[in-house]
Write an enzyme that holds these catalytic residues in place. Structure first.
Site, mmCIF file in Angstrom:
data_model
loop_
_atom_site.group_PDB
_atom_site.id
_atom_site.type_symbol
_atom_site.label_atom_id
_atom_site.label_comp_id
_atom_site.label_asym_id
_atom_site.label_seq_id
_atom_site.Cartn_x
_atom_site.Cartn_y
_atom_site.Cartn_z
ATOM 1 N N ASP A 23 34.649 -5.254 -4.010
ATOM 2 C CA ASP A 23 35.298 -6.492 -3.571
ATOM 3 C C ASP A 23 35.472 -7.355 -4.819
ATOM 4 O OD1 ASP A 23 35.718 -9.116 -2.868
ATOM 5 O OD2 ASP A 23 34.214 -9.168 -1.289
ATOM 6 N N LYS A 36 42.936 -16.650 -4.757
ATOM 7 C CA LYS A 36 41.759 -16.940 -5.592
ATOM 8 C C LYS A 36 42.131 -16.872 -7.071
ATOM 9 C CE LYS A 36 38.623 -16.060 -2.101
ATOM 10 N NZ LYS A 36 38.008 -17.152 -1.354
ATOM 11 N N CYS A 72 30.483 -18.595 3.640
ATOM 12 C CA CYS A 72 30.755 -17.296 4.280
ATOM 13 C C CYS A 72 29.845 -16.212 3.719
ATOM 14 C CB CYS A 72 32.223 -16.881 4.122
ATOM 15 S SG CYS A 72 33.334 -17.958 4.992
ATOM 16 N N GLN A 77 36.269 -12.457 -6.286
ATOM 17 C CA GLN A 77 35.792 -13.489 -7.219
ATOM 18 C C GLN A 77 35.813 -13.020 -8.669
ATOM 19 O OE1 GLN A 77 35.331 -16.562 -6.447
ATOM 20 N NE2 GLN A 77 35.382 -16.345 -4.229
ATOM 21 N N HIS A 131 30.010 -11.335 0.798
ATOM 22 C CA HIS A 131 30.780 -12.272 1.633
ATOM 23 C C HIS A 131 30.885 -11.654 3.029
ATOM 24 C CE1 HIS A 131 34.477 -14.302 3.069
ATOM 25 N NE2 HIS A 131 34.219 -15.242 2.168
HETATM 26 N N1 PLP Z 1 35.008 -11.538 -0.898
HETATM 27 C C1 PLP Z 1 34.575 -12.568 -1.628
HETATM 28 C C2 PLP Z 1 33.526 -12.334 -2.670
HETATM 29 C C3 PLP Z 1 35.096 -13.844 -1.400
HETATM 30 O O1 PLP Z 1 34.667 -14.867 -2.135
HETATM 31 C C4 PLP Z 1 36.083 -14.011 -0.413
HETATM 32 C C5 PLP Z 1 36.605 -15.357 -0.112
HETATM 33 O O2 PLP Z 1 35.952 -16.355 -0.346
HETATM 34 C C6 PLP Z 1 36.505 -12.911 0.303
HETATM 35 C C7 PLP Z 1 35.954 -11.686 0.044
HETATM 36 C C8 PLP Z 1 37.570 -13.014 1.362
HETATM 37 O O3 PLP Z 1 38.774 -13.292 0.751
HETATM 38 P P1 PLP Z 1 40.075 -13.680 1.631
HETATM 39 O O4 PLP Z 1 39.651 -14.807 2.518
HETATM 40 O O5 PLP Z 1 41.075 -14.066 0.610
HETATM 41 O O6 PLP Z 1 40.445 -12.464 2.398
#
Ligand code: PLP
Length: 423
Positions: free
Chosen positions: A217, A243, A381, A220, A140
């Protein structure tokens, strides 16, 4: 001992019984009980943000109705209650992630802030010109851009481990990218754009063999997979409350206590200090040193209620049901010849990205909205992964345990309607 009226992590759906009942679970989510454009809402965008069960809404509501005060500073009853509820929330999230102590949990705005915090506090001081940070093609943007910023600040270089056509990491190539220059590895546990679950235990072992710390990270992964940071052996793990059925604006960074203890502060302000003079400031202990300013108190409390909700449903049932649902949805889409699924890894969270030959994803999203189906179209993203598959965008259906086979049937029927328009 401070008394607290925080006694409302009541969950209607019980973990007793053979399997998870999605119809019953759906009842826990008030927002799902509505019609959109004359059709029952079918919500298929949980990877962007999940819906919130009543117990989470109640927890936030309860806090503002009964306990609201600022934390850590007041000697009066309300402040002590608020402090206790906030610190209880930290303990709940520590338990959810398998951390060894609550102090290993730092409340942040979400995964994005957690990654930026690690980049600027833990990694920055370890980086010199020509040093490398390793990520994968399927990250992401929030696990790419903070590292690019760090590279600009330090002269370090961002390296990328490739994936195969199914959207799976190529482990041999990952191993080869771990060089003497690699000072940090930051990889997603599960991909938001493809659904791929990475073999993170193997990847961590490969990095740790070379004494390279690893951040996962987990944005998800956390809503779908049981996470145990101790078993995984990762150094940092990041999650976003919104999420995983909790409020927006809050999330958690797990960090190994010994690492956190050696890290400088991230931001300066109230609560992260022990004493301040104009000449010198001394800092508070971990985790407070990383939580400058008034945090999202109600958010953390709602976040903990969401974590409890998932735990009470039971990950064993969740895994079984979501696998069944993903298989059902995959078969339904494969049955439509014009659809090409992007991301066919053998291990996936319930995310289905696809394209329809000759139909722009945004058009699909708009038509489906007219049928009450909320689905995402775009690059999610994760533009580098779109480049990898040489496509500008996909349509993405991302599922959660409140989705039913009827939701999938509605999706498949509406996609056939979209195709009719183009025939
Ligand atoms: N990492 C992953 C895999 C994501 O899907 C997302 C959000 O879609 C993020 C990071 C960023 O999360 P946040 O916008 O809650 O900071």
């Amino acid at each position: 001992m401070v008394s607290t009226s925080m006694n409302h992590t009541h969950v209607k759906s019980s973990s007793a019984g053979a399997s998870l009942d999605p119809q019953r679970i759906k009842q826990d989510f008030p927002v799902l009980q509505q019609e959109i454009n004359g059709h029952p809402l079918v919500y298929l965008d949980s990877a962007a943000t999940s819906q919130k069960p009543q117990c989470v809404i109640d927890a936030v509501n309860h806090f503002y109705t009964h306990d609201n005060a600022n934390i850590h500073r007041g000697v009066y009853e309300l402040s002590m209650r608020a402090t206790q509820a906030y610190e209880n929330a930290r303990a709940t999230i520590a338990n959810f992630l398998g951390a060894s102590r609550p102090e290993e949990i730092i409340f942040v705005r979400g995964t994005t802030e957690a990654i930026n915090l690690v980049a600027q506090t833990f990694v920055r001081d370890r980086m010199g010109v020509g040093d490398e940070i390793l990520v994968t093609t399927m990250e992401h943007h929030s696990n790419i851009v903070p590292w690019q910023l760090l590279c600009q600040q330090t002269g370090a270089v961002l390296k990328v481990a490739p994936i195969n056509d199914a959207g799976e990491i190529i482990l041999d190539a990952f191993r080869e990218k771990l060089t003497k220059q690699t000072k940090f590895v930051a990889i997603t546990h599960a991909s938001n754009a493809l659904g791929t679950i990475n073999p993170v235990a193997d990847m961590i072992a490969l990095a740790h063999d070379k004494d390279i710390p690893v951040l996962l990270d987990g944005a998800q992964a956390a809503p779908h997979l049981p996470i145990n940071v101790a078993t995984l052996g990762c150094d940092f793990y990041t999650i976003s409350s919104h999420k995983m059925f909790g409020p927006t604006g809050v999330g958690a960074l797990y960090g190994r206590y010994d690492l956190l203890s050696d890290m400088p502060p991230y931001q300066g302000g109230g609560d992260m200090i022990r004493s301040v003079t104009f000449e010198q400031t001394t800092y508070n202990d971990v985790p407070h040193i990383f939580e400058a300013g008034t945090p999202h108190i109600a958010g953390a409390i709602g976040f903990a209620a969401a974590a409890q909700y998932i735990l009470q449903l039971g990950f064993d049932k969740l895994l079984t049901y979501e696998k069944e649902l993903l298989d059902y949805a995959t078969k339904a889409l494969i049955a439509i010849p014009e659809i090409r699924i992007i991301g066919t890894a053998s291990e996936k969270v319930p995310v289905l990205s696809f394209i329809i030959e000759g139909v722009h994803p945004h058009y699909v999203g708009t038509i489906l909205d007219q049928k009450g189906i909320a689905i995402r179209s775009g690059h999610h993203c994760a533009q580098p992964i779109m480049d990898r598959f040489e496509i500008p965008a996909t349509v993405r259906a991302s599922l959660a345990m409140y989705n039913t086979k009827e939701d999938i049937d509605a999706l498949a029927a509406s996609l056939k309607d979209v195709l009719e328009v183009f025939r």
